[in-house]
Scaffold this motif. Structure first.
Motif, mmCIF file in Angstrom:
data_model
loop_
_atom_site.group_PDB
_atom_site.id
_atom_site.type_symbol
_atom_site.label_atom_id
_atom_site.label_comp_id
_atom_site.label_asym_id
_atom_site.label_seq_id
_atom_site.Cartn_x
_atom_site.Cartn_y
_atom_site.Cartn_z
ATOM 1 N N PRO A 1 -2.806 -7.888 -2.669
ATOM 2 C CA PRO A 1 -3.613 -8.593 -3.644
ATOM 3 C C PRO A 1 -3.235 -8.344 -5.044
ATOM 4 O O PRO A 1 -2.672 -7.200 -5.429
ATOM 5 N N ARG A 2 -3.198 -9.322 -5.981
ATOM 6 C CA ARG A 2 -2.750 -8.980 -7.326
ATOM 7 C C ARG A 2 -3.332 -7.879 -7.826
ATOM 8 O O ARG A 2 -2.624 -7.010 -8.554
ATOM 9 N N HIS A 3 -4.590 -7.564 -7.861
ATOM 10 C CA HIS A 3 -5.313 -6.265 -8.662
ATOM 11 C C HIS A 3 -4.708 -5.087 -7.971
ATOM 12 O O HIS A 3 -4.402 -3.954 -8.716
ATOM 13 N N GLU A 4 -4.211 -5.187 -6.689
ATOM 14 C CA GLU A 4 -3.651 -3.995 -6.198
ATOM 15 C C GLU A 4 -2.415 -3.791 -6.859
ATOM 16 O O GLU A 4 -1.858 -2.621 -7.257
ATOM 17 N N PHE A 5 -1.743 -4.969 -6.681
ATOM 18 C CA PHE A 5 -0.105 -4.843 -7.314
ATOM 19 C C PHE A 5 -0.171 -4.292 -8.606
ATOM 20 O O PHE A 5 0.701 -3.333 -9.024
#
Length: 137
Positions: free
Chosen positions: A100-104
């Protein structure tokens, strides 16, 4: 097949501007049979993150062999994240997974300042040896 990478450019970290070191690499796979270049990629590293930019394969499976050997080599060098770019079936088949973008973004922030140093290989190494050499570790 053998794997070679070279440093092409290094930009030192400047803490006053919150910038980070970037190193560009050329990864090459050479056929042990013909001695010809059969695959490879361009990529860059910042902190303990390696990012693949573009790659090619001139022989069947050369790209997959290159990815498997490079993945092992990155792990041996202390890299903690490998950004393979676009999600494609062959990458998933080799074990890649989407994030997921936020995790990335959080991982990039955490890992971009962890310096693992310059990846350097003094001489060609057999991709099979790189890959299988990691099995016992």
């Amino acid at each position: 097949s053998s794997l070679i990478q070279e440093q092409e450019k290094e930009q030192e970290r400047d803490t006053s501007t919150n910038s980070f070191s970037v190193r560009l690499y050329s990864i090459e796979v050479w056929s042990a049979t013909t001695g010809e270049l059969v695959g490879g990629e361009l990529g860059y590293a910042t902190g303990s993150i390696y990012t693949s930019l573009t790659g090619f394969a001139k022989e069947s499976n050369a790209g997959s062999v290159q990815l498997a050997a490079l993945g092992t080599f990155l792990w041996q060098q202390g890299f903690e994240m490998w950004d393979l770019g676009m999600a494609l079936d062959y990458k998933h088949d080799l074990g890649a997974h989407d994030m997921p973008r936020h995790e990335f973004v959080e991982r990039v922030k955490a890992l971009r300042s962890k310096d693992v140093g310059l990846m350097k290989m003094e001489e060609r190494q057999c991709c099979k040896s790189i890959i299988l050499g990691s099995k016992g570790k």
